[in-house]
Design a protein around this motif. Structure first.
Motif, short mmCIF file in Angstrom:
data_model
loop_
_atom_site.label_atom_id
_atom_site.label_comp_id
_atom_site.label_asym_id
_atom_site.label_seq_id
_atom_site.Cartn_x
_atom_site.Cartn_y
_atom_site.Cartn_z
N MET A 9 2.46 -0.70 -8.93
CA MET A 9 3.62 -1.49 -8.52
C MET A 9 3.37 -2.18 -7.18
SD MET A 9 6.72 0.97 -9.80
CE MET A 9 7.99 0.04 -9.01
N ARG A 10 2.76 -1.48 -6.25
CA ARG A 10 2.43 -2.08 -4.95
C ARG A 10 1.44 -3.23 -5.13
NH1 ARG A 10 1.81 3.50 -1.81
NH2 ARG A 10 4.01 3.84 -1.33
N GLN A 11 0.44 -3.02 -5.98
CA GLN A 11 -0.54 -4.06 -6.23
C GLN A 11 0.11 -5.28 -6.88
OE1 GLN A 11 -3.66 -4.06 -5.22
NE2 GLN A 11 -3.95 -6.10 -6.05
N LEU A 12 1.07 -5.07 -7.75
CA LEU A 12 1.80 -6.17 -8.37
C LEU A 12 2.58 -6.95 -7.34
CD1 LEU A 12 2.62 -7.57 -11.03
CD2 LEU A 12 4.53 -5.97 -11.14
N GLN A 13 3.24 -6.26 -6.40
CA GLN A 13 3.98 -6.94 -5.35
C GLN A 13 3.05 -7.79 -4.48
OE1 GLN A 13 7.25 -7.17 -4.95
NE2 GLN A 13 7.56 -5.91 -6.77
N VAL A 14 1.88 -7.25 -4.15
CA VAL A 14 0.92 -7.99 -3.33
C VAL A 14 0.44 -9.23 -4.08
CG1 VAL A 14 -1.42 -7.89 -2.37
CG2 VAL A 14 0.18 -6.02 -1.97
N SER A 15 0.17 -9.09 -5.36
CA SER A 15 -0.29 -10.25 -6.13
C SER A 15 0.81 -11.29 -6.28
CB SER A 15 -0.81 -9.81 -7.49
OG SER A 15 0.22 -9.29 -8.29
N LYS A 16 2.07 -10.87 -6.38
CA LYS A 16 3.17 -11.83 -6.44
C LYS A 16 3.27 -12.62 -5.15
CE LYS A 16 6.36 -9.70 -9.72
NZ LYS A 16 7.71 -9.10 -9.87
N GLU A 45 2.28 14.21 -11.31
CA GLU A 45 2.16 13.68 -9.95
C GLU A 45 1.10 12.59 -9.87
OE1 GLU A 45 3.89 14.15 -7.11
OE2 GLU A 45 5.30 15.39 -8.23
N SER A 46 -0.03 12.81 -10.53
CA SER A 46 -1.09 11.80 -10.50
C SER A 46 -0.65 10.55 -11.25
CB SER A 46 -2.39 12.34 -11.07
OG SER A 46 -2.28 12.59 -12.44
N CYS A 47 0.09 10.72 -12.33
CA CYS A 47 0.62 9.59 -13.09
C CYS A 47 1.61 8.80 -12.25
CB CYS A 47 1.27 10.09 -14.37
SG CYS A 47 1.95 8.82 -15.42
N LYS A 48 2.47 9.50 -11.54
CA LYS A 48 3.44 8.84 -10.67
C LYS A 48 2.73 8.07 -9.55
CE LYS A 48 7.04 9.77 -7.32
NZ LYS A 48 7.68 10.79 -6.51
N ALA A 49 1.72 8.67 -8.94
CA ALA A 49 0.97 8.00 -7.87
C ALA A 49 0.27 6.75 -8.39
CB ALA A 49 -0.04 8.97 -7.26
N GLU A 50 -0.25 6.83 -9.60
CA GLU A 50 -0.92 5.67 -10.19
C GLU A 50 0.07 4.55 -10.46
OE1 GLU A 50 -3.06 4.79 -14.41
OE2 GLU A 50 -3.54 6.68 -13.43
N ILE A 51 1.24 4.88 -10.96
CA ILE A 51 2.26 3.86 -11.24
C ILE A 51 2.75 3.22 -9.96
CG2 ILE A 51 4.61 3.53 -12.11
CD1 ILE A 51 3.91 5.58 -14.30
N VAL A 52 2.97 4.02 -8.91
CA VAL A 52 3.39 3.48 -7.61
C VAL A 52 2.33 2.55 -7.05
CG1 VAL A 52 3.86 4.12 -5.21
CG2 VAL A 52 4.98 5.35 -7.06
N SER A 53 1.07 2.93 -7.19
CA SER A 53 -0.03 2.09 -6.72
C SER A 53 -0.07 0.77 -7.48
CB SER A 53 -1.35 2.84 -6.88
OG SER A 53 -2.43 2.00 -6.61
#
Length: 118
Positions: free
Chosen positions: A86-93, A76-84
């Motif tokens: 991915m969101r950060q990547l979208q914001v940077s794009k 669960e913590s790994c999944k939350a980190e990956i989702v975070s």
């Protein structure tokens, strides 16, 4: 080696891999995720082959429960980190896109006049 001992070994290896994943963060993340996926598949096949009644009666049942809880928590913590990430990547794009073309949000204003009355 019986299937329950094999399940314990796979669970311990998966637990250790997930623990190492939290320490490494971004180093070789894709390779580690592939390894985790393989371990989860092997563990799932082993679980499917077991009889639930015999597992509950086995001496390593408490160990398996503790390992399973730790594995679920780390996944669960790994999944939350990956989702975070991915969101950060979208914001940077989006911010990079705004930097390259700052007037893209204004639309196409070609100088024509639009009357609001019909």
């Amino acid at each position: 080696m019986d299937a329950i001992q094999q399940l314990v070994l796979l669970s311990e290896k998966l637990y250790a891999t997930l623990e190492k994943l939290e320490e490494d963060k971004n180093d070789k993340r894709e390779n580690q995720i592939e390894l985790i996926d393989k371990l989860l598949d092997a563990r799932g096949q082993t679980i499917d082959a077991l009889d639930p009644v015999s597992v509950k009666a086995h001496k390593d049942f408490k160990l398996l429960q503790a390992l399973n809880e730790g594995i679920l928590q780390r996944l669960e913590s790994c999944k939350a980190e990956i989702v975070s990430d991915m969101r950060q990547l979208q914001v940077s794009k989006k911010s990079e896109e705004r930097y390259v073309n700052p007037y893209s949000q204004l639309g196409n204003l070609d100088g024509t006049y639009f009357d609001k009355k019909e």
